[in-house]
Design a protein around this motif. Structure first.
Motif, short mmCIF file in Angstrom:
data_model
loop_
_atom_site.label_atom_id
_atom_site.label_comp_id
_atom_site.label_asym_id
_atom_site.label_seq_id
_atom_site.Cartn_x
_atom_site.Cartn_y
_atom_site.Cartn_z
N ALA A 164 76.89 29.86 34.76
CA ALA A 164 77.75 28.67 34.84
C ALA A 164 76.96 27.50 35.40
N THR A 165 76.94 26.41 34.67
CA THR A 165 76.14 25.26 35.09
C THR A 165 76.87 24.38 36.09
N ASP A 166 78.17 24.43 36.12
CA ASP A 166 78.91 23.54 37.00
C ASP A 166 79.18 24.13 38.38
N THR A 167 78.78 25.36 38.62
CA THR A 167 79.06 25.99 39.91
C THR A 167 77.91 25.88 40.89
N GLY A 168 76.73 25.47 40.41
CA GLY A 168 75.58 25.41 41.29
C GLY A 168 74.94 26.77 41.53
N ILE A 169 75.41 27.78 40.84
CA ILE A 169 74.86 29.12 41.00
C ILE A 169 73.60 29.24 40.14
N LEU A 170 72.65 29.98 40.63
CA LEU A 170 71.38 30.20 39.93
C LEU A 170 71.60 30.63 38.49
N GLN A 171 70.89 30.00 37.58
CA GLN A 171 71.00 30.35 36.16
C GLN A 171 69.99 31.42 35.80
N VAL A 172 70.34 32.24 34.84
CA VAL A 172 69.46 33.29 34.35
C VAL A 172 68.41 32.66 33.44
N PRO A 173 67.13 32.89 33.72
CA PRO A 173 66.10 32.35 32.83
C PRO A 173 66.13 33.10 31.49
N GLU A 174 65.73 32.42 30.43
CA GLU A 174 65.67 33.07 29.12
C GLU A 174 64.48 34.02 29.03
N THR A 175 63.36 33.62 29.65
CA THR A 175 62.14 34.41 29.58
C THR A 175 61.58 34.60 30.98
N ILE A 176 61.13 35.82 31.24
CA ILE A 176 60.43 36.14 32.49
C ILE A 176 59.12 36.81 32.10
N ALA A 177 58.03 36.40 32.73
CA ALA A 177 56.73 37.02 32.50
C ALA A 177 56.25 37.63 33.80
N ILE A 178 55.70 38.83 33.71
CA ILE A 178 55.19 39.55 34.87
C ILE A 178 53.74 39.94 34.59
N ILE A 179 52.86 39.56 35.49
CA ILE A 179 51.47 40.00 35.42
C ILE A 179 51.38 41.29 36.24
N MET A 180 51.05 42.37 35.57
CA MET A 180 50.98 43.67 36.22
C MET A 180 49.65 43.73 37.00
N ASP A 181 49.71 43.34 38.26
CA ASP A 181 48.51 43.28 39.07
C ASP A 181 48.81 43.84 40.45
N GLY A 182 47.88 44.57 41.01
CA GLY A 182 48.03 45.06 42.37
C GLY A 182 48.55 46.47 42.49
N ASN A 183 48.81 47.14 41.37
CA ASN A 183 49.32 48.50 41.44
C ASN A 183 48.30 49.47 42.03
N GLY A 184 47.05 49.30 41.65
CA GLY A 184 46.00 50.16 42.19
C GLY A 184 45.81 49.94 43.69
N ARG A 185 45.84 48.68 44.13
CA ARG A 185 45.71 48.37 45.55
C ARG A 185 46.90 48.93 46.33
#
Length: 158
Positions: free
Chosen positions: A8-29
């Motif tokens: 909802a755009t009129d409530t001021g609540i965080l909107q869901v992004p259409e795209t999210i990208a994740i760099i898979m880094d740090g799992n070994g550490r």
């Protein structure tokens, strides 16, 4: 319980992004800090992606891009590269049913040719099995790299 997110755009609540990208880094550490082999961190990362993918789909995210294996990853120790090459197969063996049941579509970006034939087949099979799904697009970027992308673009332009 995750925070409720609204579109909802009129409530001021965080909107869901259409795209999210994740760099898979740090799992070994992450694994090394816990006294575990680096491969345990990679497996934990894959399991976490399953959880994130289901939640992103539930929230209405359209596309989740996972930067999972860059061209630079080939420089890692041979046993670690071997495990990383098997990881997509392990992931899809374990989670393809959940992806199907949740209407998640698998795609990939990058080049599969350097991977073992079994890994290539498993990724292509997951893409084919989920191609009619209309929910979240789970895009796995595999064997990608900025230098490689620039070279390919320059060749294409020429």
């Amino acid at each position: 319980m995750p925070e409720q997110i609204s579109t909802a755009t009129d409530t001021g609540i965080l909107q869901v992004p259409e795209t999210i990208a994740i760099i898979m880094d740090g799992n070994g550490r992450w694994a090394k800090k816990r006294g575990l082999p680096r491969t345990a961190g990679h497996k934990k990362g894959a399991d976490t992606i399953h959880t994130i993918g289901l939640e992103a789909n539930r929230l209405g995210v359209k596309k989740l891009i996972l930067y999972a294996f860059s061209t630079e990853n080939w420089k890692r120790p041979e046993d670690e590269v071997g495990y990383l090459c098997k990881l997509p197969g392990l992931f899809f063996d374990r989670y393809i049913r959940d992806l199907m049941n949740n209407n998640i579509r698998v795609t990939f970006a990058g080049e599969l040719e350097r991977f073992p034939e079994s890994t290539q087949k498993m990724i292509r099979k997951a893409v084919q099995q989920t191609e009619a799904n209309t929910g979240l697009e789970l895009c796995i970027a595999i064997n990608y790299g900025s230098r490689r992308e620039l070279l390919l673009a320059a060749r294409q332009y020429a």
